[in-house]
Write a protein that holds these residues in place. Structure first.
Motif, PDB file in Angstrom:
ATOM      1  N   GLU A  61      89.560  15.467  82.591  1.00 19.69           N
ATOM      2  CA  GLU A  61      90.657  14.577  82.988  1.00 19.69           C
ATOM      3  C   GLU A  61      91.896  14.853  82.129  1.00 19.69           C
ATOM      4  O   GLU A  61      93.014  14.912  82.634  1.00 19.69           O
ATOM      5  N   ALA A 121      95.849   6.995  80.318  1.00 18.28           N
ATOM      6  CA  ALA A 121      95.377   7.373  78.987  1.00 18.28           C
ATOM      7  C   ALA A 121      95.262   8.880  78.827  1.00 18.28           C
ATOM      8  O   ALA A 121      95.505   9.421  77.749  1.00 18.28           O
ATOM      9  N   ASN A 122      94.894   9.583  79.914  1.00 17.59           N
ATOM     10  CA  ASN A 122      94.758  11.029  79.807  1.00 17.59           C
ATOM     11  C   ASN A 122      96.081  11.664  79.409  1.00 17.59           C
ATOM     12  O   ASN A 122      96.126  12.584  78.600  1.00 17.59           O
ATOM     13  N   THR A 152      94.192   5.264  85.189  1.00 19.05           N
ATOM     14  CA  THR A 152      94.631   5.118  83.806  1.00 19.05           C
ATOM     15  C   THR A 152      95.704   6.162  83.508  1.00 19.05           C
ATOM     16  O   THR A 152      95.766   7.203  84.155  1.00 19.05           O
ATOM     17  N   ALA A 185      88.435   4.650  86.967  1.00 19.29           N
ATOM     18  CA  ALA A 185      89.545   3.741  87.251  1.00 19.29           C
ATOM     19  C   ALA A 185      90.878   4.415  86.922  1.00 19.29           C
ATOM     20  O   ALA A 185      90.936   5.364  86.143  1.00 19.29           O
ATOM     21  N   GLU A 219      92.413   9.497  86.168  1.00 17.08           N
ATOM     22  CA  GLU A 219      91.147   8.771  86.222  1.00 17.08           C
ATOM     23  C   GLU A 219      90.529   8.623  84.842  1.00 17.08           C
ATOM     24  O   GLU A 219      90.589   9.545  84.024  1.00 17.08           O
ATOM     25  N   ASP A 220      89.931   7.480  84.626  1.00 13.80           N
ATOM     26  CA  ASP A 220      89.156   7.273  83.412  1.00 13.80           C
ATOM     27  C   ASP A 220      87.864   8.077  83.527  1.00 13.80           C
ATOM     28  O   ASP A 220      87.240   8.107  84.584  1.00 13.80           O
ATOM     29  N   GLN A 221      87.502   8.744  82.409  1.00 10.62           N
ATOM     30  CA  GLN A 221      86.345   9.638  82.486  1.00 10.62           C
ATOM     31  C   GLN A 221      85.064   8.920  82.906  1.00 10.62           C
ATOM     32  O   GLN A 221      84.289   9.432  83.693  1.00 10.62           O
ATOM     33  N   ARG A 222      84.862   7.724  82.362  1.00 10.45           N
ATOM     34  CA  ARG A 222      83.608   7.038  82.651  1.00 10.45           C
ATOM     35  C   ARG A 222      83.653   6.268  83.958  1.00 10.45           C
ATOM     36  O   ARG A 222      82.777   6.390  84.805  1.00 10.45           O
ATOM     37  N   THR A 223      84.703   5.461  84.106  1.00 10.06           N
ATOM     38  CA  THR A 223      84.714   4.535  85.235  1.00 10.06           C
ATOM     39  C   THR A 223      85.409   5.100  86.458  1.00 10.06           C
ATOM     40  O   THR A 223      85.181   4.639  87.570  1.00 10.06           O
ATOM     41  N   ARG A 228      86.587  17.194  78.528  1.00  6.48           N
ATOM     42  CA  ARG A 228      87.578  16.212  78.967  1.00  6.48           C
ATOM     43  C   ARG A 228      88.413  16.821  80.083  1.00  6.48           C
ATOM     44  O   ARG A 228      89.587  17.140  79.895  1.00  6.48           O
TER      45      ARG A 228
END
Lengths: 354, 584, 357
Positions: free
Chosen positions: B274, B71-72, B69, B67, B61-65, B272
């Motif tokens: 995530e 990226a993590n 991802t 959504a 999950e994206d930290q803010r949204t 962080r």
């Protein structure tokens, strides 16, 4: 959930005991300025406050809490002492979880407070007592008064007097990267200590990242807190402390340990350590009262006993310390700290591996 | 079976038919306790499955949204330093587990199979190492083997005149040693329990064919208990990679970053979780892989469990060799328990520990400070006791009921329930803690900083201990014990209460005490979950170690040990000497 | 009026039909055994009667009330039955008296009455002197008596026994067999008794239901099971037998070189010509060294001893009729000695030959 703790019961018992000495309490309340009296009355209803601090060591921090309760009976201080980074980390976790725990937050990392101010987490309250502080201290605080400098931490070099003579001792930050100090140094960690973070930021600014690389080649023993070197030197594990906090060192010296402080010629790190009350403080009046206490004389008298700098003109400097105007000092700006520390933490970890 | 065809044709049809008819009757006669079982399963999922599932989801999950991802993962594995930490953890786990096996197997063999003297002392060593928290042991070893100031190294220098220290505790080897010295009891308990089941006839059969004592041990006894050795190895490995205290205390000065200290960095501002979740995933995969490897290695051979019955057991006479084994056990005891405890005790009564033993260096000030003056110390003692007690109670009750419904096959998928209850056993504690943080710290439950979060995490983390204990106890109670009560007119819960509970009471008390003791010293799971008012002794000890005041720290460690010993003592009094070390 | 009726009772685990549509009726006060090899479904049936296992089809009725049907099972505690378990299930945390009194307490009887009834039943099972002992202080046989007392004292509508003697040693088992029957004669409780031991079933039961692979093969009085087995399984399971494949041809049963008049069988065959299976007990045949003069309607055929085993109470001979492929097992008293390879005459009484399914 802590309502029924043993400590709660003890506090209750203490309250009953205190009822017997009410006259002295009333006397204490009477010599308070009016604005304090008002806050005190409101704070008594709250009965306690929680103070996250990374400024002074555990022992003086506890003493500060006790002195507050002595001055304002019936308002207990939950002292949560850790390193500044850990304290801020806890506060961050609180906020992320939307939990209100902390009333007053103190850090040696100024960026913590500027960040909190910018994000609107600080209580808008300028303590009246702040007007009576030393000008140099007053100037280092927030112009809007949302946070105050409550501690002037000095970080310098230290040596084992029995192993390193004054003559051969390093005189400056530059001296310690000389290979002759290999395996002799001890230092804290910027990931755990805000002061060491500020110090590393300043070293990078003055001498570049190569300074840290040279330091790494001397294989310092890395601890966590800035005060770690005091212990390490006392133990005889290393002989030169880097970034040793003056207060802790002076305290240790006063107990007979063979240590001496060195004020580096290229500038003692002077870190104005600020404190602020939080906007969502569960005990807002106690938090305001604590800010008044911070800026008033009793606090300075208390920290002085633990070799903390006096913030007010009427209280003298601690024993064994140089007066503030007698040595070269350096202070990073708030932006340098806020921007620099996260960077320097990564750089540090890349260079030192931890 | 000539009419099996007609059978199966008739059976299901008849079933379906009568089911329709008695649909209402079914509701009427349903056992109300069924609802209790369903609630229990819910609690189990809440405690174990949901935090882990949440951890997995959050890692994408994206930290803010929020959504989806990757990226993590990209971030968590995007730097060499982070990868190195993983490698370091793996190496540390393997090295510690290997060393623990080397330390423990001869001890287990000596105690179980031979006439070695001083077995009581060996028991004491194992118990002592079991209850000494690893972070305290690490502090003790700093005092012993700090390269310049440690007692051992100073003694070595005085003795030999060498400059170089004998042993530097701030090193990979140092961490390995401390972890192995603290976790070898796990291997010992497993291996001894298995060796106790090997019949002497197994060795006799080898002897008669010409194998000497050593050959018989090497070729017969030890291979027979290989599953136990592997099981212990895996446990120590998991323990080693999920320890936080030892790497933080020894690893930072040693310049060694491991997974747990790296996870801690991901919890720095900005938190962080995530990324931490993504970073914790390999630990889970390694765990799964290890268990698969164990299954593979043991797949075809027969092992001790199949030879458990029959045959007498005699102690092997070792002659003069028994003193060599005794020296081995005593040596381990010295390193694991006696020496660290001695220096910690010395420091706790010292004004300055570095000055060593001297009358004018003696003081009670450290204890006085903690007991009467320290703002947090007694609060944390109280926290520790009531968190651990509550967590132990929850874990034991839950485990008892789950073990009951699994053993009595009251619900379908009982094996899956047992699996879930045992899963935390092989999930690194720190991963559980992060899962709890991800799942329950934030709203809607907002448990961060509350005692409930820690208690629940402890209960979940130590559920397997309680479960293994309860399952063994329930297995020992024949189902007919209850059925006899039921047929005489007692309802399900009444029978459990009147018959089963009294029969398993002692076993449950043992389980409760063990959970209490391990919870009271738990650091790795607690460090991510404590709030300012919910610090436990372990966390406060860790916080103290940051400031480096070893005298006060040692005194606080002493208080922790006294409390632990008190509970161990109660357990021994009520349940027998080896209640901690029995394999449930 | 029948007390207990099992009607098409079925239990299926996965793809395995453990109990397969069995029907059984017990009269008031009757003692019926479920006898069969392990895995035949007898214990499952008993536990369905007790209410521990729900049936997948069929019903269990007691006094005309349906207790179990698929999806609707009255829990065990509301059935008014009692049960004796293989493990005795004597609660080790209670004394003998507490164990026995447990069921009475649950029935909310006044304490004085509980005490007197416990005392009385312990008297009956000869355990009065051990009333305050704990189970761990009792022998296996004594524990069994406690279990009996505990089950009987509540005056159950039906008493269920699940292999109650299998954990006892041989002598004790024999004693308890008679004890169980004695108690039944005294209290006349309708009883279902599960066992795999035919001697046990024979000694205790009014009727025996022989079960195999989930089905009841035959329900009969013990002696009829032996003399009139109806199926190949019953014939083989109850005692030993010779199973002989034969043909029924125009009123004669023909196998090998033998032909018997079908009308001379105790139960003559009903159907037409075709293959039949005969059960001939080893005890129903006799061996002679010489050809008997008076056949007395028995079949007589020359044969040869192929093997022999001495079993103590009898000789066990394996006999091959001359020019035959089959071998017959024949029992003879210890005094009747024949050597292996010796020629003998075998006589066979058609009255004792049974046609089985």
């Amino acid at each position: 959930m802590t309502g029924l703790t043993k400590r709660g019961l003890l506090a209750g018992a203490a309250g009953i005991g205190a009822a017997a000495i009410i006259p002295s309490r009333r006397a204490a309340a009477q010599d308070m300025p009016a604005h304090e009296r008002e806050l005190y009355a409101a704070a008594q209803r709250e009965g306690q406050l929680t103070w996250y601090t990374g400024q002074m060591q555990a022992e003086p921090s506890e003493a500060i809490g006790r002195a507050f309760t002595e001055r304002y009976p019936g308002v207990r201080v939950n002292v949560v002492r850790s390193t500044s980074q850990v304290a801020f980390q806890r506060l961050s976790q609180d906020m992320r979880a939307r939990v209100r725990q902390c009333d007053v937050f103190s850090s040696v990392d100024q960026s913590h407070l500027t960040f909190l101010k910018r994000e609107g987490h600080l209580l808008e309250y300028r303590p009246r007592n702040a007007e009576g502080m030393l000008k140099v201290v007053r100037d280092l605080g927030d112009p809007d008064g949302l946070f105050q400098v409550t501690y002037l931490a000095l970080y310098m070099l230290g040596r084992r007097t029995d192993r390193v003579s004054e003559a051969e001792a390093p005189k400056s930050w530059q001296d310690i990267i000389d290979p002759k100090w290999k395996d002799q140094l001890s230092v804290g960690h910027p990931g755990f200590s805000g002061a060491i973070g500020s110090w590393a930021v300043m070293m990078r600014k003055m001498y570049g990242v190569d300074y840290l690389r040279a330091l790494e080649r001397n294989k310092p023993q890395i601890g966590r807190s800035a005060a770690d070197p005091v212990t390490v030197l006392n133990a005889g594990e290393r002989t030169i402390g880097v970034g040793m906090p003056s207060a802790t060192s002076l305290l240790s010296i006063s107990r007979g340990n063979p240590l001496a402080l060195i004020y580096p010629t290229d500038g003692t790190l002077m870190v104005p350590a600020p404190s602020g009350a939080l906007k969502n403080a569960p005990n807002p009046n106690a938090a305001k009262l604590f800010m008044e206490y911070f800026t008033g004389p009793i606090y300075s008298q208390t920290v002085r006993q633990y070799f903390g700098e006096s913030l007010r003109p009427e209280v003298p400097a601690p024993d064994g310390a140089k007066a503030l105007d007698q040595f070269a000092a350096m202070t990073p700006t708030a932006e340098e700290v806020e921007k620099g520390i996260p960077e320097i933490r990564e750089i540090w970890r890349d260079i030192f591996g931890v | 079976m000539p009419d099996s065809g007609t059978l199966s044709a008739r059976g299901p049809a008849a079933v379906a038919g009568s089911r329709r008819v008695t649909w209402l009757g079914r509701l009427r006669n349903i056992e109300p306790v069924m609802l209790l079982w369903i609630a229990l399963i819910g609690v189990l999922l809440f405690l174990v499955a949901f935090p882990l599932a949440k951890l997995f989801v959050v890692s994408f999950e994206d930290q803010r949204t929020g959504a989806f991802t990757l990226a993590n993962y990209a971030f968590a594995y995007g730097r060499e330093r982070y990868i190195n930490a993983l490698v370091n953890s793996l190496l540390l786990g393997l090295a510690s587990a290997t060393l623990a096996v080397i330390l423990a197997v001869p001890m287990a063999w000596a105690v179980s199979r031979t006439d070695m003297p001083g077995k009581g002392l060996t028991w004491a060593t194992v118990l002592g190492a079991f209850i000494l928290p690893p972070y305290l042991s690490a502090i003790g070893w700093i005092l012993l083997a700090g390269p310049n100031s440690g007692f051992v190294n100073r003694f070595w220098r005085d003795l030999t005149g060498f400059e170089a220290p004998l042993f530097n505790i701030f090193s990979f080897e140092g961490m390995t040693l401390v972890i192995a010295l603290n976790s070898f009891p796990l291997v010992f308990i497993f291996v001894k329990a298995a060796l106790d089941l090997v019949s002497s006839e197994m060795e006799d059969a080898a002897n008669i064919l010409g194998a000497g004592t050593w050959t018989a041990m090497r070729r017969i006894s030890i291979p027979l208990v290989m599953p136990a050795i592997l099981g212990g190895f895996i446990l120590v490995f998991l323990e080693a990679i999920s320890l936080f205290g030892v790497p933080a205390i020894l690893g930072i000065p040693a310049r060694l970053n491991v997974v747990t200290t790296q996870l801690w960095q991901f919890f720095e501002w900005p938190v962080r979780v995530e990324v931490a979740a993504a970073y914790a995933m390999p630990l889970l995969m390694i765990t799964a892989g290890l268990i698969a490897v164990q299954k593979l290695l043991l797949a075809r051979k027969g092992f001790v469990s199949q030879t458990g019955k029959g045959g007498e057991r005699r102690l092997i006479r070792l002659g003069r060799w028994r003193w060599a084994l005794f020296a081995w056990c005593a040596g381990v005891g010295l390193l694991a328990v006696a020496m660290p405890l001695f220096v910690l005790a010395q420091a706790s009564f010292a004004k300055a520990w570095g000055r060593g033993f001297a009358l004018d260096n003696l003081t009670l000030a450290n204890y006085r400070l903690l007991i009467f003056e320290h703002e947090m110390a007694m609060q944390s003692v109280w926290n520790t006791v009531w968190f651990s007690a509550t967590a132990a109670t929850i874990a034991v009750l839950l485990a008892l009921l789950i073990a009951y419904i699994v053993n009595r096959r009251l619900v379908p998928f009982g094996d899956a329930l047992a699996f879930v209850a045992m899963a935390p056993f092989v999930i690194p504690g720190i991963v559980m803690a992060i899962g709890f943080y991800a799942a329950y710290a934030a709203p809607p439950l907002a448990l961060y900083g509350t005692a409930a979060l820690i208690i629940l995490a402890f209960a979940a983390r130590f559920l397997p201990i309680a479960y293994a204990n309860s399952a063994a106890a329930i297995r020992a109670v024949h189902p007919e014990m209850e059925e006899a009560a039921r047929i005489l007119g007692s309802g399900r819960l009444h029978a459990v209460w009147r018959i089963t509970t009294p029969l398993v009471r002692k076993a449950l008390l043992g389980g409760w005490l063990i959970v209490f003791i391990v919870a009271s010293r738990e650091l790795s799971a607690a460090i991510f979950l404590v709030g300012p008012r919910t610090r436990t002794m372990a966390v406060l000890l860790y916080d103290m170690s940051e400031a480096g005041n070893f005298e006060v720290l040692a005194a606080f460690g002493g208080i922790l040990l006294v409390i632990t010993m008190a509970f161990v003592g109660i357990g021994m009094k009520l349940l027998g000497r080896d209640f901690m070390l029995r394999r449930g | 009026m029948p007390r207990l009726i099992l009607n098409g009772l079925t239990k299926i685990y996965g793809r395995l039909t453990v109990v397969d549509a069995i029907d059984l009726t017990l009269e008031e006060g009757e003692f019926v055994s479920l006898l069969g090899p392990s895995g035949c479904g007898k214990t499952t049936t008993l536990r369905m009667i007790a209410g521990f296992i729900p049936p997948d089809a069929g019903t269990i009725e007691i006094d005309g009330k349906v207790l179990s049907a698929p999806g609707s099972v009255l829990p065990p505690e509301r059935r008014g039955m009692s049960m004796i378990f293989q493990s005795y299930a004597i609660w080790p945390n209670m004394t003998v008296a507490e164990n026995v009194g447990f069921g009475l307490e649950l029935r909310k009887l006044p304490r004085a009455e509980v005490r007197s009834r416990v005392g009385a039943i312990l008297e009956v099972v000869k355990m009065s002197h051990l009333a305050d002992r704990y189970p761990s202080e009792l022998s296996g046989g004594q524990q069994q008596r406690v279990a009996l007392a505990r089950a009987i004292v509540v005056e159950p509508a039906v008493l269920l026994l699940d292999e109650p003697l299998s954990n006892l040693d041989a002598n004790l088992r024999e004693e308890m067999r008679f004890e169980i029957r004695r108690l039944h004669d005294e209290f006349r409780i309708t009883t279902v008794y599960v066992t795999h031991d035919q001697a046990e079933a024979m000694a205790t039961s009014d009727r025996i239901a022989v079960m195999n692979a989930g089905r009841i093969e035959q329900v009969d009085a013990p002696h009829l099971l032996y003399t009139r087995p109806r199926t190949r399984f019953v014939a083989g399971f109850i005692g030993r037998t010779n199973l002989i494949e034969a043909r029924l041809v125009q009123g004669e049963i023909v196998f090998d070189t033998v032909a018997l008049a079908a009308s001379r069988l105790a139960t003559p065959p009903q159907g037409g010509d075709g293959a039949v299976l005969l059960s001939v007990r080893p005890q129903s045949m006799m061996l002679r060294e010489t050809r008997p003069e008076d056949a007395n309607g028995h079949a007589v055929l020359p044969a040869e001893v192929t093997r022999r085993v001495y079993l103590g109470e009898t000789w066990d001979y394996l006999i091959r009729p001359r020019d035959s492929a089959i071998e017959l097992r024949v029992s003879a008293p210890p005094t009747q000695v024949h050597e292996v390879g010796q020629a003998v005459w075998l006589t066979l009484d058609p009255q004792q030959v049974v046609i089985v399914d």
